[in-house]
Design an enzyme around this catalytic site. Structure first.
Site, mmCIF file in Angstrom:
data_model
loop_
_atom_site.group_PDB
_atom_site.id
_atom_site.type_symbol
_atom_site.label_atom_id
_atom_site.label_comp_id
_atom_site.label_asym_id
_atom_site.label_seq_id
_atom_site.Cartn_x
_atom_site.Cartn_y
_atom_site.Cartn_z
ATOM 1 N N ARG A 42 82.009 67.118 77.199
ATOM 2 C CA ARG A 42 81.868 65.714 76.797
ATOM 3 C C ARG A 42 80.565 65.087 77.332
ATOM 4 N NH1 ARG A 42 85.215 61.183 75.166
ATOM 5 N NH2 ARG A 42 84.843 59.332 76.440
ATOM 6 N N ILE A 68 81.807 56.187 71.977
ATOM 7 C CA ILE A 68 82.506 57.476 72.013
ATOM 8 C C ILE A 68 83.896 57.123 72.534
ATOM 9 C CG2 ILE A 68 81.438 57.979 74.273
ATOM 10 C CD1 ILE A 68 81.802 60.956 73.749
ATOM 11 N N SER A 69 84.926 57.552 71.810
ATOM 12 C CA SER A 69 86.295 57.161 72.151
ATOM 13 C C SER A 69 86.714 57.692 73.518
ATOM 14 C CB SER A 69 87.263 57.684 71.098
ATOM 15 O OG SER A 69 86.913 57.214 69.823
ATOM 16 N N GLN A 70 87.680 56.996 74.117
ATOM 17 C CA GLN A 70 88.313 57.422 75.372
ATOM 18 C C GLN A 70 88.900 58.837 75.193
ATOM 19 O OE1 GLN A 70 91.954 55.313 75.705
ATOM 20 N NE2 GLN A 70 92.116 55.539 77.930
ATOM 21 N N PRO A 71 88.815 59.690 76.208
ATOM 22 C CA PRO A 71 89.344 61.052 76.077
ATOM 23 C C PRO A 71 90.793 61.081 75.587
ATOM 24 C CG PRO A 71 88.110 60.865 78.125
ATOM 25 C CD PRO A 71 88.153 59.494 77.525
#
Ligand code: SAH
Length: 222
Positions: A42, A68-71
């Site tokens: 990431r 970028i989205s949260q994991p």
């Protein structure tokens, strides 16, 4: 050990911690999804100045007003596609390319649409550098889907839509699953739509917050 190798080892430790502390306790259970989240670097998809925060429990800005989205969100949406390795998947909203990489680990083929040419180019470079050869990135308005490669066993939309674009349910294969946040600016309901022959079954998962899906059959302006 070289400095670069030590750095990669530290990122790898952070990635493992992310899986153990952010994903497993919140119910992500598909072993293939957990393994993919543990593999994809990431930190290579966030702006270099933010690499130290890459594995933190929140979204991060990637430029052009996008994130970028949260994991956890990436893992939860991916898990909903129920990928076993043989599927062709359509993604709308390439952004950083991180979600694309996770999908590429789990599907046979990924087609990802991004409306911002510059973001698409950057993501394409990163994915190629990491050796993902089953991904095609197309600069296009994803609210129209991508007819040339349809139908898809999985479709994932990583921007908030005002309603479910018709083209996407039309391009969904029988038994295929569409994961999409639908609602107002600010908050949306994450929905899963499953095609069963000519019928569509709709399920609400949980509230989430995505940047707007801007396009012909989406929001008309950001
Ligand atoms: N999955 C991405 C999230 C990116 S944010 C990641 O993890 O990095 C949402 C992305 O959707 C933005 O890059 C935005 O430019 C893109 N987008 C918005 N409307 C779109 C549309 N109609 N078609 C394709 N991409 C769109």
């Amino acid at each position: 050990m070289t400095t670069a190798a030590a750095r990669e080892e530290e990122f790898s430790r952070q990635r493992e911690k992310m899986v153990q502390q952010q994903l497993r306790p919140r119910g992500i259970a598909d072993p293939r999804v957990l393994a993919a989240m543990g593999r994809v670097p990431r930190h290579r998809f966030v702006p270099p100045a933010m690499a130290a925060e890459a594995y933190a429990d929140h979204p991060l800005p990637i430029g052009k007003g996008q994130t970028i989205s949260q994991p956890y969100m990436v893992a939860a949406m991916t898990e909903q596609l129920r990928l076993t390795g043989s599927q062709k998947v359509l993604e709308i909203g390439t952004g950083s390319g991180y979600q694309t990489a996770v999908l590429a680990e789990l599907a046979a083929e990924v087609i990802s649409l991004e409306i911002h040419a510059e973001l698409a180019r950057q993501a394409e470079e990163k994915l190629a550098a990491l050796g993902y050869d089953n991904v095609t990135i197309v600069v296009a308005d994803g609210t129209r889907g991508y007819p040339p490669a349809a139908p898809y066993q999985g479709i994932i939309v990583t921007a908030g839509a005002p309603h479910v674009p018709r083209a996407l349910t039309e391009q969904l294969a029988d038994g295929g699953r569409l994961v999409i946040p639908v609602g107002r600016h600010g908050y949306q309901m994450l929905k899963v739509i499953t095609r069963e022959g000519t019928r569509l079954r709709e399920e609400d998962l949980f509230l989430c917050s995505f940047v707007p899906l801007v396009g012909e059959d989406g929001w008309r302006s950001p």
